[in-house]
Design an enzyme around this catalytic site. Structure first.
Site, PDB file in Angstrom:
ATOM      1  N   HIS A  53      50.920  67.153 -21.220  1.00 58.35           N
ATOM      2  CA  HIS A  53      50.788  66.277 -22.389  1.00 58.35           C
ATOM      3  C   HIS A  53      51.518  66.831 -23.597  1.00 58.35           C
ATOM      4  O   HIS A  53      51.264  66.410 -24.718  1.00 58.35           O
ATOM      5  CB  HIS A  53      49.310  66.036 -22.727  1.00 58.35           C
ATOM      6  CG  HIS A  53      48.475  65.674 -21.542  1.00 58.35           C
ATOM      7  ND1 HIS A  53      47.714  66.591 -20.857  1.00 58.35           N
ATOM      8  CD2 HIS A  53      48.325  64.489 -20.892  1.00 58.35           C
ATOM      9  CE1 HIS A  53      47.098  65.996 -19.842  1.00 58.35           C
ATOM     10  NE2 HIS A  53      47.458  64.721 -19.833  1.00 58.35           N
TER      11      HIS A  53
HETATM   12 FE1  FES Z   1      47.225  68.438 -21.613  1.00 54.31          FE
HETATM   13 FE2  FES Z   1      48.293  70.881 -21.408  1.00 54.31          FE
HETATM   14  S1  FES Z   1      48.673  69.385 -22.883  1.00 54.31           S
HETATM   15  S2  FES Z   1      46.860  69.930 -20.081  1.00 54.31           S
END
Ligand code: FES
Length: 170
Positions: free
Chosen positions: A133
């Site tokens: 993410h």
């Molecule tokens: Fe979501 Fe690393 S940013 S698991």
């Protein structure tokens, strides 16, 4: 440390690959820790685990991923530029001095598990980028941007010589 505990690039790929077998939706670079963790030894075993790491072969600017209690740990031999880039800041959303996260400025030791949902961040020149993410960590393992709420954890460890650390003992 014994060489068997070292995860070089090939071993790291195997580590990730084995851990994600059967989870077709998850890419090799985006292996999520909760799944891996479900295959790990009991917490009793993990608490007792320690890993010796021979750091003499980690050149300046290089890092090595080792396994500690079933978790990946990044051992980074930082360059003077990398140290300079983090030593006078507190990081991002979980402010902490670099000096509180290291025992020797040249060496950073952090658990390689993103604090958002447990993916394994990828190394960059500026630190780490989590492929899941987009969380961005600096060269002190401190969270700068993205959904991860906390810095990469610093495990208990100690230097037992100039060439060797033990992770899991403080
Ligand atoms: Fe979501 Fe690393 S940013 S698991």
């Amino acid at each position: 440390m014994s060489d068997s505990n070292v995860l070089d690039n090939a071993d790291r790929r195997n580590f990730l690959g084995n851990a994600t077998a059967g989870v077709a939706a998850v890419g090799a670079a985006a292996a999520c820790w909760p799944f891996i963790s479900s295959m790990n030894p009991s917490s009793d075993t993990l608490e007792k685990a320690s890993t010796e790491v021979n750091i003499s072969g980690i050149a300046v600017g290089q890092s090595q991923t080792v396994s500690w209690g079933g978790k990946p740990v990044f051992v980074v031999h930082r360059t003077p530029e990398q140290i300079a880039s983090v030593k006078n800041s507190q990081g991002g959303k979980e402010p902490q001095a670099d000096s509180e996260r290291t025992k020797q400025p040249e060496w950073l030791v952090v658990v390689g598990v993103c604090t958002h949902m447990g993916c394994i961040p990828s190394r960059t020149e500026e630190g780490w980028l989590c492929p899941c993410h987009g969380s961005l960590y600096d060269n002190s393992g401190r969270i700068l941007h993205g959904p991860a709420p906390k810095n990469l954890a610093v495990p208990p460890y100690k230097f037992v010589s100039n060439d060797k650390i033990i992770i899991g003992e403080a």
